[in-house]
Design a protein around this motif. Structure first.
Motif, PDB file in Angstrom:
ATOM      1  N   VAL A   1      15.069 126.944  96.852  1.00 57.09           N
ATOM      2  CA  VAL A   1      13.577 126.903  96.689  1.00 57.09           C
ATOM      3  C   VAL A   1      12.899 127.780  95.697  1.00 57.09           C
ATOM      4  N   VAL A   2      12.041 127.378  94.925  1.00 60.32           N
ATOM      5  CA  VAL A   2      11.525 128.294  93.958  1.00 60.32           C
ATOM      6  C   VAL A   2       9.882 128.185  93.823  1.00 60.32           C
ATOM      7  N   GLY A   3       9.392 129.524  94.032  1.00 63.02           N
ATOM      8  CA  GLY A   3       8.082 129.658  93.786  1.00 63.02           C
ATOM      9  C   GLY A   3       7.807 129.359  92.185  1.00 63.02           C
ATOM     10  N   ILE A   4       6.630 128.395  92.353  1.00 64.25           N
ATOM     11  CA  ILE A   4       6.290 127.815  90.646  1.00 64.25           C
ATOM     12  C   ILE A   4       4.759 128.458  90.415  1.00 64.25           C
ATOM     13  N   SER A   5       4.707 129.437  89.445  1.00 61.86           N
ATOM     14  CA  SER A   5       3.600 129.991  89.077  1.00 61.86           C
ATOM     15  C   SER A   5       2.777 129.447  88.017  1.00 61.86           C
ATOM     16  N   GLY A   6       3.268 128.544  87.166  1.00 63.29           N
ATOM     17  CA  GLY A   6       2.726 128.222  85.779  1.00 63.29           C
ATOM     18  C   GLY A   6       3.352 128.916  84.945  1.00 63.29           C
TER      19      GLY A   6
ATOM     20  N   GLN B   1      -6.208 131.483  92.735  1.00 64.78           N
ATOM     21  CA  GLN B   1      -5.585 131.276  91.389  1.00 64.78           C
ATOM     22  C   GLN B   1      -6.236 130.716  90.199  1.00 64.78           C
ATOM     23  N   ALA B   2      -6.249 131.284  89.050  1.00 64.86           N
ATOM     24  CA  ALA B   2      -7.006 130.722  87.696  1.00 64.86           C
ATOM     25  C   ALA B   2      -6.484 129.112  87.471  1.00 64.86           C
ATOM     26  N   GLU B   3      -7.552 128.516  87.404  1.00 61.69           N
ATOM     27  CA  GLU B   3      -7.109 127.099  87.159  1.00 61.69           C
ATOM     28  C   GLU B   3      -6.263 126.486  86.196  1.00 61.69           C
TER      29      GLU B   3
ATOM     30  N   SER C   1      -2.840 124.290  86.761  1.00 56.34           N
ATOM     31  CA  SER C   1      -2.542 122.856  86.125  1.00 56.34           C
ATOM     32  C   SER C   1      -1.238 122.897  85.409  1.00 56.34           C
ATOM     33  N   ARG C   2      -0.797 124.354  84.886  1.00 57.32           N
ATOM     34  CA  ARG C   2       0.437 124.347  84.372  1.00 57.32           C
ATOM     35  C   ARG C   2       1.653 124.085  85.184  1.00 57.32           C
ATOM     36  N   ALA C   3       1.239 124.994  86.686  1.00 56.64           N
ATOM     37  CA  ALA C   3       2.421 124.786  87.660  1.00 56.64           C
ATOM     38  C   ALA C   3       2.545 123.247  88.065  1.00 56.64           C
ATOM     39  N   ASN C   4       1.441 122.474  88.116  1.00 53.80           N
ATOM     40  CA  ASN C   4       1.380 121.144  88.539  1.00 53.80           C
ATOM     41  C   ASN C   4       2.060 120.180  87.495  1.00 53.80           C
ATOM     42  N   GLU C   5       1.825 120.528  86.131  1.00 55.12           N
ATOM     43  CA  GLU C   5       2.257 119.761  84.956  1.00 55.12           C
ATOM     44  C   GLU C   5       3.832 119.851  85.235  1.00 55.12           C
TER      45      GLU C   5
ATOM     46  N   PHE D   1      -3.913 139.295  89.925  1.00 51.59           N
ATOM     47  CA  PHE D   1      -5.211 140.012  89.909  1.00 51.59           C
ATOM     48  C   PHE D   1      -6.344 139.206  89.977  1.00 51.59           C
ATOM     49  N   GLY D   2      -6.214 137.990  89.943  1.00 48.14           N
ATOM     50  CA  GLY D   2      -7.363 137.063  90.048  1.00 48.14           C
ATOM     51  C   GLY D   2      -8.143 136.945  88.811  1.00 48.14           C
ATOM     52  N   ASP D   3      -7.813 137.295  87.776  1.00 48.96           N
ATOM     53  CA  ASP D   3      -8.476 137.363  86.510  1.00 48.96           C
ATOM     54  C   ASP D   3      -7.409 136.883  85.257  1.00 48.96           C
ATOM     55  N   ASP D   4      -8.000 137.192  84.055  1.00 46.19           N
ATOM     56  CA  ASP D   4      -7.020 136.752  82.865  1.00 46.19           C
ATOM     57  C   ASP D   4      -6.158 137.765  82.333  1.00 46.19           C
ATOM     58  N   ARG D   5      -5.938 138.775  82.959  1.00 44.69           N
ATOM     59  CA  ARG D   5      -5.201 140.030  82.253  1.00 44.69           C
ATOM     60  C   ARG D   5      -3.543 139.490  82.169  1.00 44.69           C
TER      61      ARG D   5
END
Length: 268
Positions: A33-38, A65-67, A71-75, A200-204
């Motif tokens: 099992v692997v957690g996918i972050s994008g 999570q940032a959109e 989207s990258r994770a789902n792709e 952190f819920g931002d784009d840093r």
């Protein structure tokens, strides 16, 4: 930074996949099992696990999570499922769990400490989720940390993304992760994305947090292994080396075994 001309992606790919397969077989477990972050690390790890032919469960676990990450994770997950019949996926939206947790604990007037603690809480909620799925399906939790993160600057959460059963890419520098990820056909959107832990819920970015990019930190790690000190460098190199040494020092508690108080036999 690794020289791409000397990097044997095919051999490394085969070596890791065999290592994963042998470990799972000897452990008598079903798969991974692997957690996918994008991000690139989880994309590479899940791709390698998928190549074993064993069941590979990809879990997306958004928390505010940032959109772009989603989207990258789902792709990546969609691409992996198309390429490998042994890959499946689950989505566990942990945002409500995270918010409930925040409402049940006291806050702090130290804003920096509070935000960091909550960021680490996100990683620990995800770890618990991965082990939940691992438990019900008889899987191993595959770690996604690379060598610079795990053994250089300790850029991970203790008992969060550091809580895993095995680490298939932890002997690869970040530059080597990029080369191998490209070789195994990780989506271009992930290959080009700026590295971020997304806690952190931002784009840093990781570089924003660390003060240096991964190529710089790889260089510092190699120089440190040669016994060099900050005094051996000047300018940006001296700055980067000092950043590396500071992080490596303060994060030793993550990299070393848990201290155990040994009781003298005469006391027992």
């Amino acid at each position: 930074m690794t020289n791409s001309t000397s990097f044997n992606a095919e051999k490394i790919n085969q070596h890791i996949v065999k290592w994963l397969l042998d470990y799972a077989t000897n452990a008598k477990v079903q798969g991974f099992v692997v957690g996918i972050s994008g991000g690139i690390d989880s994309a590479l790890t899940s791709s390698l696990c998928a190549q074993t032919g064993l069941p590979t469960l990809c879990i997306e676990m958004p928390i505010h999570q940032a959109e772009s990450h989603v989207s990258r994770a789902n792709e990546h997950i969609d691409q992996l499922k198309q390429r490998f019949s042994n890959v499946s996926s689950e989505r566990a939206d942990l945002t409500p769990v995270f918010e409930t947790f925040k409402n049940q604990v006291s806050t702090s007037t130290n804003e920096k400490a509070l935000h960091l603690s909550l960021a680490n809480t996100r990683a620990r909620l995800r770890m618990a989720t991965l082990y939940y799925f691992a438990g019900i399906h008889g899987l191993l939790v595959a770690g996604t940390g690379n060598k610079v993160e795990d053994f250089g600057v300790g850029f991970y959460t203790k008992y969060g993304d550091g809580g895993v059963d095995l680490s298939p890419i932890a002997d690869l520098m970040k530059s080597e992760v990029r080369l191998l990820a490209k070789y195994v056909n990780v989506p271009e959107s992930i290959l080009q994305a700026k590295p971020t832990d997304g806690l952190f819920g931002d784009d840093r970015s990781d570089e924003d947090q660390l003060g240096a990019n991964y190529d710089e930190l790889e260089w510092a790690m190699k120089e440190d292994e040669k016994g060099k000190t900050a005094a051996d460098f000047s300018g940006r190199k001296a700055t980067v080396f000092s950043i590396y040494k500071r992080l490596n020092t303060i994060n030793q508690h993550k990299m070393n075994p848990i201290p155990v108080c040994i009781i003298p036999e005469t006391y027992k």
